[in-house]
Design an enzyme around this catalytic site. Structure first.
Site, PDB file in Angstrom:
ATOM      1  N   HIS A 142       0.951  -1.057   0.013  1.00 22.46           N
ATOM      2  CA  HIS A 142       0.053  -0.011   0.037  1.00 22.46           C
ATOM      3  C   HIS A 142       0.892   1.217   0.170  1.00 22.46           C
ATOM      4  O   HIS A 142       0.619   2.228  -0.545  1.00 22.46           O
ATOM      5  CB  HIS A 142      -0.881  -0.017   1.196  1.00 22.46           C
ATOM      6  CG  HIS A 142      -2.349  -0.470   0.881  1.00 22.46           C
ATOM      7  ND1 HIS A 142      -3.029  -1.287   1.923  1.00 22.46           N
ATOM      8  CD2 HIS A 142      -2.772  -1.015  -0.231  1.00 22.46           C
ATOM      9  CE1 HIS A 142      -4.209  -1.673   1.366  1.00 22.46           C
ATOM     10  NE2 HIS A 142      -3.879  -1.460  -0.017  1.00 22.46           N
ATOM     11  N   ARG A 164     -11.932  -6.588 -17.958  1.00 24.05           N
ATOM     12  CA  ARG A 164     -11.528  -7.864 -18.103  1.00 24.05           C
ATOM     13  C   ARG A 164     -12.282  -8.755 -17.280  1.00 24.05           C
ATOM     14  O   ARG A 164     -12.203  -8.516 -15.778  1.00 24.05           O
ATOM     15  CB  ARG A 164     -10.117  -7.958 -17.964  1.00 24.05           C
ATOM     16  CG  ARG A 164      -9.510  -9.414 -17.934  1.00 24.05           C
ATOM     17  CD  ARG A 164      -7.921  -9.649 -18.058  1.00 24.05           C
ATOM     18  NE  ARG A 164      -7.423  -9.358 -16.920  1.00 24.05           N
ATOM     19  CZ  ARG A 164      -5.949  -9.168 -16.683  1.00 24.05           C
ATOM     20  NH1 ARG A 164      -5.313  -9.126 -17.796  1.00 24.05           N
ATOM     21  NH2 ARG A 164      -5.692  -8.917 -15.584  1.00 24.05           N
ATOM     22  N   GLU A 192      -2.700 -13.154 -25.466  1.00 25.37           N
ATOM     23  CA  GLU A 192      -1.773 -13.512 -24.422  1.00 25.37           C
ATOM     24  C   GLU A 192      -1.164 -14.917 -24.761  1.00 25.37           C
ATOM     25  O   GLU A 192       0.039 -14.987 -24.729  1.00 25.37           O
ATOM     26  CB  GLU A 192      -2.321 -13.475 -23.056  1.00 25.37           C
ATOM     27  CG  GLU A 192      -2.964 -12.136 -22.488  1.00 25.37           C
ATOM     28  CD  GLU A 192      -3.821 -12.495 -21.355  1.00 25.37           C
ATOM     29  OE1 GLU A 192      -3.153 -11.832 -19.970  1.00 25.37           O
ATOM     30  OE2 GLU A 192      -4.792 -12.937 -21.235  1.00 25.37           O
ATOM     31  N   ASN A 217       2.408  -8.773 -21.604  1.00 18.41           N
ATOM     32  CA  ASN A 217       3.219  -9.460 -20.492  1.00 18.41           C
ATOM     33  C   ASN A 217       3.043 -10.767 -20.370  1.00 18.41           C
ATOM     34  O   ASN A 217       4.124 -11.610 -20.362  1.00 18.41           O
ATOM     35  CB  ASN A 217       2.678  -9.157 -19.024  1.00 18.41           C
ATOM     36  CG  ASN A 217       2.345  -7.430 -18.915  1.00 18.41           C
ATOM     37  OD1 ASN A 217       3.150  -6.677 -19.826  1.00 18.41           O
ATOM     38  ND2 ASN A 217       1.540  -6.816 -18.239  1.00 18.41           N
ATOM     39  N   ASP A 218       2.028 -11.355 -20.657  1.00 20.72           N
ATOM     40  CA  ASP A 218       1.979 -12.626 -20.519  1.00 20.72           C
ATOM     41  C   ASP A 218       2.440 -13.189 -22.055  1.00 20.72           C
ATOM     42  O   ASP A 218       2.954 -14.459 -22.151  1.00 20.72           O
ATOM     43  CB  ASP A 218       0.400 -13.407 -20.367  1.00 20.72           C
ATOM     44  CG  ASP A 218       0.228 -13.658 -18.864  1.00 20.72           C
ATOM     45  OD1 ASP A 218       1.140 -14.011 -18.235  1.00 20.72           O
ATOM     46  OD2 ASP A 218      -0.904 -12.976 -18.350  1.00 20.72           O
ATOM     47  N   ARG A 269       7.399 -14.504 -15.871  1.00 16.18           N
ATOM     48  CA  ARG A 269       7.559 -13.229 -15.700  1.00 16.18           C
ATOM     49  C   ARG A 269       7.869 -12.480 -14.359  1.00 16.18           C
ATOM     50  O   ARG A 269       8.432 -11.610 -13.980  1.00 16.18           O
ATOM     51  CB  ARG A 269       6.304 -12.329 -16.576  1.00 16.18           C
ATOM     52  CG  ARG A 269       4.993 -12.778 -15.509  1.00 16.18           C
ATOM     53  CD  ARG A 269       3.772 -12.310 -16.231  1.00 16.18           C
ATOM     54  NE  ARG A 269       3.226 -11.160 -15.617  1.00 16.18           N
ATOM     55  CZ  ARG A 269       1.968 -10.852 -16.057  1.00 16.18           C
ATOM     56  NH1 ARG A 269       1.322 -11.702 -16.794  1.00 16.18           N
ATOM     57  NH2 ARG A 269       1.517  -9.796 -15.311  1.00 16.18           N
ATOM     58  N   CYS A 313      -2.186  -3.626 -24.051  1.00 15.40           N
ATOM     59  CA  CYS A 313      -2.551  -3.279 -22.689  1.00 15.40           C
ATOM     60  C   CYS A 313      -1.384  -3.793 -21.621  1.00 15.40           C
ATOM     61  O   CYS A 313      -1.547  -3.618 -20.664  1.00 15.40           O
ATOM     62  CB  CYS A 313      -3.819  -3.386 -22.326  1.00 15.40           C
ATOM     63  SG  CYS A 313      -4.110  -5.243 -22.083  1.00 15.40           S
TER      64      CYS A 313
HETATM   65  C1  PEP Z   1      -0.763  -8.899 -20.005  1.00 13.52           C
HETATM   66  O1  PEP Z   1      -0.728 -10.134 -19.937  1.00 13.52           O
HETATM   67  O2  PEP Z   1      -0.148  -8.375 -20.873  1.00 13.52           O
HETATM   68  C2  PEP Z   1      -1.657  -8.304 -19.097  1.00 13.52           C
HETATM   69  C3  PEP Z   1      -2.005  -7.055 -19.275  1.00 13.52           C
HETATM   70  O3  PEP Z   1      -2.412  -8.917 -18.217  1.00 13.52           O
HETATM   71  P1  PEP Z   1      -1.885  -9.353 -16.623  1.00 13.52           P
HETATM   72  O4  PEP Z   1      -0.469  -8.498 -16.557  1.00 13.52           O
HETATM   73  O5  PEP Z   1      -2.787  -8.700 -15.761  1.00 13.52           O
HETATM   74  O6  PEP Z   1      -1.720 -10.851 -16.850  1.00 13.52           O
HETATM   75 MG    MG Z   2      -2.143 -11.296 -18.706  1.00 14.59          MG
END
Ligand code: PEP
Ligand code: MG
Length: 759
Positions: free
Chosen positions: A370, A512, A610, A633-634, A644, A681
C-alpha cells in the site's frame, strides 16, 4: 551430506538477513571456515574498477580486509576471477600465478582452494579457503566450496556492496569538490521520480516484534489502555485522511478507512482482549496477535496478499507507539524530507504535507505494498527493500532515485548536482507534459493514437484522469476479488464496477473478466498446480465455475446500466470454442437481466491476445469478437518461455526479442484483416523503445499505467509514424534484442526524447 546442505542453506539465509554488507561477508567466511574446518576462509569481491578486493577473512590478518586488491588475472584469486573456474592447488606458492602479500600472514597456508561467485552470469566475487596441511583439498571439499559459492551467487549483487579502503584512497585522490563519503545502495523501485531531502528516521518501526512477553495484575487497566491506544490511532487515521484529502482522490483516502476497519475488526480486537484477560500485558497481547496475523499473511503465495503483512505490522506499531507513549516525530520545518524506516505506513506519510515529502525509503516492503500504491498516487518517489538504510543518521542528505531503485546517502557534490539537474529537468518535463493533457496524441504525420489507462485499484482511477487517459483499456477485475475475503457477491461487485464506469462515464471502460490463477491466485480458493502459468487461469477457470462467471458478467452489465460505456474482455483465450462459450454466457446474462427489467446495451466483447495460439485462431474469430487487446506481459512470457515473476530469468524477458515483435505484429495484421480494432494493454505499451515499434505496426490504441500516459503522448506527438515503421523494419531484421534497444535509444535521442528513457 544432508547436514552440510542444511548448514549451507542456513548460511545463505543468515547472509540474506545480515544487518549490513560487512557483517554479511564476515558471517559467510566464518561459517565456511567452521564447517570446512580450515585455517582460512576469505571472500574477495569485484569492485567498480573490475578488480577483486578482500571483503572479509577469518584466518588472515584483519587489516588485509579492504586493502588487498588484485586485478583480474592477478594472483590465484584473479585467475579464478578471469577464468571463472575453481582452482584447487596443493602448493600455492609454486603456482606461476602465486602472488604473496607479506602483511596477510598467508605464508603458513600453502594449500589453496577457490571458487568464483557468480550472480546472473556476472562475476561478483571469489571464495577462498586455505589450510596448512600439505595436501590437496578433497573432491568433497571442492564440491562443497563450489556449492557454497553457487548459493552465494543467488544473493543480490547489492548484498555484497562492501566499501573498500582502496576505493576510499581513490576518492581522496579526486579533486576536492568530487570528494564524498557517499553511500549508494540498491533497492526495489516502488514509485518513479527523483527526490532530494533530509532523512527523517521513523524510529522503532519493528520494536513491537522484539518485545519479550510480560504479564499484568490489572486486567481492567490494560484493557482500558488498549482501548485508549486504539482510539488515538483512529484519531490519527482520521486526521491523516483529512490532511491528504487535498492532494488525493477520495478513493485513495479510503485506504485510511481500510486501516480503521482492520483495527476495529472483531477478530483482531477480540484476540487481543482475550490474551489480556488471560493476564498478558496489552503490549504483549498486541504483539502476539500481530505476529499471528503477520505469519498468516506471509505464508500466502500471492505477492499482493503477502505484502498485506506490512499493513498489519504498521498498525501494530502505531498502536504500540501509543501504548508505550513513544515520541512522535517532529517535522524539520520547511525542508524537503525523505521518510526512512523499516516499514512506512500510510499514517506516517499522512503526518507530512505532500509538498515537503520528497521521497520514501524503506528497508522492508515490496513494490506491491500500500505504501508503494500511495506513493505512486501522490507522485512521491519511493525505493523499498534497501538494506542498511536504518543506519543512516537523522538529518543526513539523501537522494531517492525511484527510477533506478537506488538511494544515495550523504552524496558527494558531483553526485548531488547531477541529481539536482535531473530533478530540475524532471520538474520542467512534468510541466511541459502537463500542457499536453488536453491535446490529442497525434503523430506529426497525422496518425491519431488513443491513450487509455490500466486500472484495478480504486486508487488508480484519479491518476488516470489527471494524466489525460481517454478511457480505461484494461480494468483488472481480479484485484477486487484478491483483496476480498471470499468471492464477492453480485451487489458488492456492482458497487465497485459502477465507481470505475461512472468515473469514466464519457469514455469507454474495458473490463476484463476474472483472470485468477497463475501469478494471481485467490487466497480463499487455493489451487495446487505443478505449473500454474500453464494451468487453470483466466477463462479456463471461469468456464469451469459458471456461477462465478455469470455473477461477474451480470454485475458488470448491471453496473453499466444507464452509463453504457462497458466493454468486456476475455483473458487467456487459446481456442475458438472458449470465445463461443463466453459469448453464449454473456448473451444469456443479457437475456436474464432484460427479463428482470434492466435496460441494457450490449457491450462490445473482445479477447486478450496473450497466448501465442491466438495468432492462428484470429481468422476464425471474424464476426465473433469486437476487439483484440494484446497482453504483452503474458504474451512475452509464453513466447520466450520465461516466467515473468522469476528473477533468475528476468534478463531474458524482453519485448524487443524478434519473436515477440513478430508475434505482436502478426496479431495486429490478422486483427486488421478481420476488421477488428486492436490495441496493446501490457507493459510493452509504456516502454518508449517498444512503443516506437508498436506505432510502426499501426497500433492506434495503447493502454498503460497512468504515470506513463503523458510520456507516451509526447513520444507520439514527436515521432512520425513513417519513421516508426522504418524502425520496425530494422528491428525485424535484427536477431539481437540488445542491438535493437540500443538503436531505438539512439533514435529517441535524435528526436530529443532521451528523457523518456529514464522512466
Ligand atoms: C498482460 O498479460 O499483458 C496483461 C496486461 O495482463 P496481466 O499483466 O494482468 O496478466
Ligand atoms: Mg495477462
Amino acid at each position: 551430506m544432508r547436514n552440510i546442505l542444511q548448514a549451507l542453506q542456513r548460511l545463505v539465509q543468515e547472509a540474506a538477513v545480515a544487518a549490513n554488507a560487512e557483517k554479511r561477508a564476515l558471517g559467510i567466511v566464518s561459517s565456511i571456515k567452521r564447517i570446512m574446518d580450515v585455517g582460512v576462509c576469505s571472500l574477495y569481491l569485484v569492485d567498480d574498477k573490475g578488480g577483486l578486493f578482500m571483503a572479509a577473512t577469518e584466518g588472515l590478518q584483519l587489516d588485509c580486509v579492504g586493502s588487498i586488491r588484485l586485478e583480474l588475472d592477478e594472483g590465484l584469486v584473479g585467475l579464478i576471477g578471469r577464468s571463472q573456474h575453481p582452482l584447487n592447488v596443493q602448493q600455492a606458492s609454486k603456482h606461476p600465478n602465486y602472488r604473496y602479500f607479506p602483511k596477510s600472514g598467508e605464508q603458513h597456508f600453502d594449500s589453496f582452494l577457490g571458487a568464483p561467485v557468480v550472480h546472473e552470469g556476472k562475476l561478483v566475487g571469489v571464495l577462498v579457503v586455505e589450510q596448512i596441511a600439505d595436501r590437496k583439498f578433497s573432491d568433497d571439499e571442492e564440491s562443497f566450496l563450489i556449492t557454497a559459492a553457487a548459493h552465494l551467487g543467488s544473493l543480490r549483487a547489492s548484498d555484497f556492496e562492501v566499501q573498500t579502503h582502496a576505493s576510499d584512497q581513490e576518492v581522496d585522490a579526486l579533486p576536492s569538490q568530487e570528494k564524498g563519503r557517499g553511500v549508494s545502495v540498491k533497492g526495489i523501485a516502488a514509485s518513479a521520480g527523483i527526490g532530494i531531502g533530509k532523512v527523517v528516521l521513523l524510529e522503532g518501526t519493528k520494536d513491537l516484534m522484539l518485545l519479550k512477553d510480560s504479564e499484568t495484575d490489572d486486567v481492567e487497566a490494560e484493557l482500558a489502555l488498549f482501548e485508549n491506544a486504539l482510539t488515538r490511532v483512529e484519531a490519527d487515521l482520521t486526521e491523516g485522511r483529512e490532511r491528504l484529502k487535498e492532494s488525493l482522490s477520495e478513493d485513495v483516502a479510503e485506504m485510511f478507512d481500510i486501516y480503521a476497519m482492520m483495527i476495529r475488526s472483531a477478530g483482531f480486537i477480540g484476540s487481543i482482549q482475550k490474551s489480556i484477560r488471560e493476564r498478558m500485558s496489552a503490549v504483549s497481547a498486541l504483539r502476539k496477535t500481530v505476529a499471528q496475523q503477520v505469519d498468516k499473511f506471509q505464508s500466502m503465495e500471492d505477492d499482493y496478499l503477502r505484502s498485506r503483512a506490512e499493513d498489519v505490522l504498521n498498525l501494530g506499531n502505531k498502536i504500540y507507539a501509543h501504548l508505550s507513549q513513544k515520541r512522535q516525530l517532529d517535522l524539520p520545518e520547511g525542508k524537503p524530507i525523505v521518510l526512512v524506516g523499516s516499514l512506512i505506513s500510510i499514517t506516517d506519510i499522512a503526518a507530512y504535507s505532500s509538498s515537503s515529502l520528497a521521497g520514501i525509503v524503506s528497508s522492508d516492503g515490496s513494490s506491491l505494498s500500500h505504501t508503494a500504491v500511495l506513493a505512486k498516487a501522490l507522485g512521491v518517489p519511493a525505493v523499498v527493500g534497501v538494506r542498511d538504510v536504518l543506519e543512516l543518521p537523522e538529518g543526513e542528505d539523501i537522494i531517492v532515485d525511484g527510477y533506478q531503485g537506488e538511494v544515495h546517502a550523504n552524496p558527494s557534490d558531483i553526485v548531488r548536482s547531477g541529481f539536482e539537474e535531473l530533478l530540475h529537468s524532471e520538474t520542467s518535463l512534468k510541466a511541459e507534459l502537463a500542457k499536453l493533457k488536453e491535446l490529442p496524441a497525434v503523430t506529426p504525420d497525422g496518425v491519431r493514437v488513443k491513450l487509455y489507462a490500466n486500472t484495478g485499484l480504486m486508487a488508480d482511477i484519479s491518476p488516470g484522469l489527471a494524466n489525460g487517459a481517454e478511457g480505461v483499456g484494461l480494468y483488472r477485475s481480479e484485484i477486487p476479488f484478491i483483496v476480498s475475503d471470499s468471492f464477492p457477491s453480485e451487489d458488492e461487485q456492482i458497487q465497485t464496477y459502477r465507481k470505475v464506469l461512472s468515473s469514466y462515464a464519457s469514455s469507454s471502460v474495458c473490463m476484463r473478466t476474472l483472470d485468477a490463477g497463475g501469478d494471481k491466485p485467490l487466497p480463499y480458493y487455493e489451487v495446487s498446480e505443478e505449473n500454474p502459468a500453464l494451468g487453470w487461469r483466466g477463462v479456463r477457470f471461469t468456464m469451469d465455475h459458471t456461477g462465478i462467471f455469470m455473477t461477474q458478467i451480470r454485475a458488470m452489465l448491471r453496473a453499466s446500466e444507464g452509463i453504457d460505456n462497458l466493454s468486456i474482455m476475455l483473458p487467456m483465450i487459446s481456442g475458438v470454442e472458449e470465445v463461443e462459450y463466453c459469448l453464449r454466457q454473456i448473451d444469456d446474462a443479457i437475456a436474464q437481466l432484460k427479463g428482470e427489467g434492466f435496460k441494457l446495451k450490449r457491450p462490445l466483447v473482445g479477447i486478450m491476445a496473450e497466448v501465442p495460439a491466438v495468432v492462428a485462431i484470429l481468422p476464425y474469430l471474424k464476426g465473433k469478437v469486437d476487439f483484440v487487446s494484446i497482453g504483452s506481459n503474458d504474451m512475452t512470457q509464453y513466447i520466450l518461455a520465461v516466467d515473468r515473476g522469476n528473477s533468475h530469468v528476468t534478463r531474458l524477458y524482453d519485448y524487443l526479442h524478434p519473436a515477440v515483435i513478430d508475434t505482436v505484429n502478426e496479431v495486429v495484421k490478422r486483427s486488421q484483416a478481420i476488421g477488428v480494432p486492436v490495441s496493446v494493454c501490457g507493459e510493452m505499451a509504456a516502454d518508449p523503445c517498444a512503443a516506437v515499434l508498436l506505432l510502426g505496426m499501426g497500433l492506434e490504441t495503447l493502454s498503460m499505467v497512468a504515470f506513463s500516459i503523458p510520456r507516451m503522448k509526447w513520444l507520439i506527438r514527436t515521432i512520425p509514424q513513417q519513421e516508426a515503421q522504418k524502425q520496425l523494419e530494422l528491428a525485424r531484421a535484427s536477431s539481437r534484442p540488445a542491438e535493437t534497444r540500443a538503436r531505438l535509444e539512439v533514435f529517441l535521442r535524435e528526436y530529443e526524447l532521451g528523457e523518456l528513457l529514464r522512466s
